[in-house]
Design an enzyme around this catalytic site. Structure first.
Site, mmCIF file in Angstrom:
data_model
loop_
_atom_site.group_PDB
_atom_site.id
_atom_site.type_symbol
_atom_site.label_atom_id
_atom_site.label_comp_id
_atom_site.label_asym_id
_atom_site.label_seq_id
_atom_site.Cartn_x
_atom_site.Cartn_y
_atom_site.Cartn_z
ATOM 1 N N ASN A 153 -5.663 6.059 -1.286
ATOM 2 C CA ASN A 153 -4.952 6.561 -0.107
ATOM 3 C C ASN A 153 -4.518 8.013 -0.285
ATOM 4 O O ASN A 153 -4.473 8.776 0.678
ATOM 5 C CB ASN A 153 -3.747 5.682 0.231
ATOM 6 N N SER B 195 0.823 -1.215 0.000
ATOM 7 C CA SER B 195 0.000 0.000 0.000
ATOM 8 C C SER B 195 0.855 1.261 0.000
ATOM 9 O O SER B 195 0.351 2.331 -0.324
ATOM 10 C CB SER B 195 -0.956 0.002 1.189
HETATM 11 P P1 NAI Z 1 -0.063 -9.311 8.011
HETATM 12 O O1 NAI Z 1 1.003 -8.973 8.949
HETATM 13 O O2 NAI Z 1 -1.449 -9.607 8.496
HETATM 14 O O3 NAI Z 1 0.411 -10.587 7.153
HETATM 15 C C1 NAI Z 1 1.648 -10.716 6.550
HETATM 16 C C2 NAI Z 1 1.969 -12.202 6.413
HETATM 17 O O4 NAI Z 1 3.126 -12.330 5.600
HETATM 18 C C3 NAI Z 1 2.265 -12.886 7.746
HETATM 19 O O5 NAI Z 1 1.454 -14.034 7.863
HETATM 20 C C4 NAI Z 1 3.744 -13.234 7.643
HETATM 21 O O6 NAI Z 1 4.078 -14.457 8.289
HETATM 22 C C5 NAI Z 1 3.946 -13.353 6.148
HETATM 23 N N1 NAI Z 1 5.309 -13.112 5.702
HETATM 24 C C6 NAI Z 1 6.175 -12.159 6.108
HETATM 25 N N2 NAI Z 1 7.335 -12.244 5.414
HETATM 26 C C7 NAI Z 1 7.178 -13.275 4.535
HETATM 27 C C8 NAI Z 1 7.999 -13.836 3.541
HETATM 28 N N3 NAI Z 1 9.224 -13.372 3.300
HETATM 29 N N4 NAI Z 1 7.520 -14.856 2.800
HETATM 30 C C9 NAI Z 1 6.273 -15.348 3.033
HETATM 31 N N5 NAI Z 1 5.456 -14.855 3.976
HETATM 32 C C10 NAI Z 1 5.891 -13.831 4.715
HETATM 33 O O7 NAI Z 1 -0.068 -8.149 6.914
HETATM 34 P P2 NAI Z 1 -1.286 -7.636 6.011
HETATM 35 O O8 NAI Z 1 -2.072 -6.637 6.741
HETATM 36 O O9 NAI Z 1 -1.976 -8.817 5.424
HETATM 37 O O10 NAI Z 1 -0.487 -6.841 4.868
HETATM 38 C C11 NAI Z 1 0.192 -7.507 3.838
HETATM 39 C C12 NAI Z 1 0.511 -6.516 2.729
HETATM 40 O O11 NAI Z 1 -0.687 -5.938 2.258
HETATM 41 C C13 NAI Z 1 1.415 -5.366 3.133
HETATM 42 O O12 NAI Z 1 2.244 -5.043 2.040
HETATM 43 C C14 NAI Z 1 0.442 -4.247 3.397
HETATM 44 O O13 NAI Z 1 1.002 -2.958 3.218
HETATM 45 C C15 NAI Z 1 -0.587 -4.513 2.327
HETATM 46 N N6 NAI Z 1 -1.929 -3.971 2.586
HETATM 47 C C16 NAI Z 1 -2.480 -4.056 3.840
HETATM 48 C C17 NAI Z 1 -3.745 -3.543 4.074
HETATM 49 C C18 NAI Z 1 -4.358 -3.635 5.437
HETATM 50 O O14 NAI Z 1 -5.315 -2.912 5.701
HETATM 51 N N7 NAI Z 1 -3.876 -4.502 6.305
HETATM 52 C C19 NAI Z 1 -4.529 -2.891 2.996
HETATM 53 C C20 NAI Z 1 -3.888 -2.930 1.705
HETATM 54 C C21 NAI Z 1 -2.624 -3.421 1.538
#
Ligand code: NAI
Length: 502
Positions: free
Chosen positions: A195, A124
């Site tokens: 955003n 994001s």
């Molecule tokens: P989260 O922290 O809930 O999940 C991230 C997951 O990625 C975790 O399960 C972690 O174990 C895994 N992970 C970390 N490094 C890894 C790797 N090298 N290989 C495989 N898995 C790995 O994060 P979330 O909220 O799901 O965000 C994920 C992405 O989406 C980020 O880039 C964030 O900026 C983006 N995003 C998030 C939003 C939100 O509201 N949470 C909205 C739009 C985009």
């Protein structure tokens, strides 16, 4: 590009957190096979269980047929090694928001998947170009930016980086549609579309409060009741979390090289630093009780004095005269030196207005007639404005069934000012090609739940009116923050709709 691109059947998802699992869910309900991977042992399997539970809930609510849910579950495959992404037609990365880590995953994926497999990031705040710079082939790298919670948020931004091919974009648009989303194509720019576009509503509200014009509860009430927004800017910030929206504001402000129009207020940082994040910490701009309900002070001006009967108009204004008469006032053109003087300025504050027409500023009151008037009115006065006259005016409006928000002097009141900033940012996004005018409005209504897009808002107010409000704000404050977008200026000058494409 290979024909295969048009036909994405197997979607790999890296990262099974909040976003990854949501994307997996809409992928399988959209008929695609999803391979889900997470670096944390057991995380992908746990996500699969959560997705299955979500589907069961949809079945029990009658939103998904039993057999469709069973078939969707069959299409979800948990994989334990990134190497098992080999058959994927597209891999969506949704891991931790860290450039170096994302680049490493993209590097690894390039070595694993077929050369025609698309690679997309759900980042994001990072540039897709920065992630793609780690790859040797960049035509297949793009952004696929979903919103949280994915199954409920219809919008997906398809981000075109400088090297992304048209075929890759077309294929991602199609995938987005199959996932039941509404895709909009957006340039690879800071904050992408939603955003960035969302900054104006909250940040101008913050400046209004920081200037002492009104309180958060007053601003929220005006934006809901007179401008039709579903949530006020402060309740919205408390809901999304100030620990989230302050850094986003900073990233976007920096990304646009400190364009004043995108600056937030020190108050925003203060709350972040003090740990008052909003709902999640029990206190933000508002305090939340144990039941989660906000304890909000009344935004309404009280009235205990007899209502004012007669008012004098500051200048000839047939529409204002008629409006005041509809509220039961006896409207006169003769100033006896005692009556409240009423005006309805566009973008001008009471002080400037009084000085320009040499009026008694203590008796001058401005009413905002740019928004809806059926529920709540905004009444503004200059420093030193008489409280007794204000009270009497409020009493009359109360009798006519209107709540009143009484505010301190502000060019553009609350509503004109915030609305003009929202419209101006929408125009600027169109000018710099963040997306097409129609897509800007579509994305802002779907992504932020706005009742209208920023360009439709500009049209509803009239581009010339929005331009006037901003030009006044800029002149009175001397702040470049209110500089009208050239997109707006040209359409205002030519009498065109703000949605007119170049
Ligand atoms: P989260 O922290 O809930 O999940 C991230 C997951 O990625 C975790 O399960 C972690 O174990 C895994 N992970 C970390 N490094 C890894 C790797 N090298 N290989 C495989 N898995 C790995 O994060 P979330 O909220 O799901 O965000 C994920 C992405 O989406 C980020 O880039 C964030 O900026 C983006 N995003 C998030 C939003 C939100 O509201 N949470 C909205 C739009 C985009």
């Amino acid at each position: 590009m290979p024909e295969k691109l048009q036909d994405i059947e197997i979607v790999g998802i890296v990262g099974a957190g909040a976003m990854g699992r949501g994307i997996a869910q809409v992928g399988i309900t959209g008929g695609m096979t999803v391979r889900l991977f997470d670096a944390a042992p057991g995380a992908a399997a746990k996500a699969a269980e959560a997705i299955a539970a979500q589907l069961d809930q949809m079945v029990s609510k009658g939103r998904l047929a039993d057999d469709a849910a069973a078939a969707a579950k069959m299409r979800l495959q948990v994989i334990d090694r990134l190497e098992d992404m080999v058959p994927a037609d597209l891999v969506v990365e949704a891991i931790v928001e860290n450039l170096a880590v994302k680049q490493e995953v993209f590097r690894q994926l390039e070595a694993i998947v077929r050369p025609d497999c698309l690679l997309a990031s759900n980042t994001s705040s990072l540039r897709i170009a920065s992630i793609a710079s780690a790859c040797s082939g960049r035509t297949r790298v793009a952004g696929l930016h979903f919103f949280n919670p994915v199954p409920l948020m219809k919008l997906v931004e398809v981000i075109r980086a400088p090297g992304t091919s048209d075929d890759a974009i077309a294929a991602l648009v199609k995938v987005g549609e199959r996932m039941g989303r509404v895709p909009v194509v957006v340039q690879d720019s800071p904050g992408f579309l939603v955003n960035l576009g969302g900054r104006a509503y909250t940040q101008e509200a913050l400046r209004i409060v920081a200037e002492g014009v009104a309180t958060p509860t007053q601003v929220d009430a005006v934006m809901r009741d007179a401008w039709g927004f579903r949530m006020g800017p402060f309740e919205l910030m408390d809901l999304t979390g100030i620990d989230v929206n302050f850094p986003v504001s900073q990233i976007i402000h920096e990304g646009y090289f400190f364009d004043r129009r995108l600056a937030t207020a020190p108050l925003h940082q203060l709350l972040k630093e003090s740990g008052q994040f909003g709902r999640k910490s029990g206190r933000g701009f508002f305090e939340y009780g144990p039941d989660g309900k906000a304890m909000v002070p009344s935004p309404d001006a009280p009235s205990s004095t007899p209502p004012a009967a007669r008012v004098v108009l500051a200048e000839e204004d047939e529409a204002l005269g008629e409006l005041l008469r509809s509220f039961g006032f006896d409207v006169t053109g003769f100033d006896d030196g005692e009556l409240p003087i009423l005006c309805a300025p566009l973008g001008e504050d009471c002080s400037t207005y009084a000085a320009r027409l040499q009026l008694d500023h203590r008796r001058l009151f401005a009413i905002d007639i740019a928004g809806r008037l059926d529920k709540r009115l905004t009444l503004m006065r200059a420093p030193g404005g008489r409280q007794d006259l204000l009270d009497a005016l409020v009493a009359r409006f109360h009798e006519a069934g209107r709540a009143v928000t009484a505010i301190h002097d502000s060019p553009g009141f609350i509503g004109q000012r915030i609305a003009a900033m929202v419209a101006n940012l929408g125009c600027e996004m169109a000018q710099i090609g963040v997306a097409s005018p129609d897509d800007i409005d579509k994305a802002m209504t779907l992504g932020l739940n706005y009742p209208f897009g920023p360009l439709a808002l500009a049209d509803a107010m009239g581009p010339a009116t929005v331009h006037t409000v901003l030009a006044q704000l800029q002149a009175i404050t001397g702040d470049d923050r209110y500089r009208p977008s050239l997109w707006l200026r040209r359409r205002a000058l030519l009498g065109l709709s703000a949605l007119t494409a170049d």
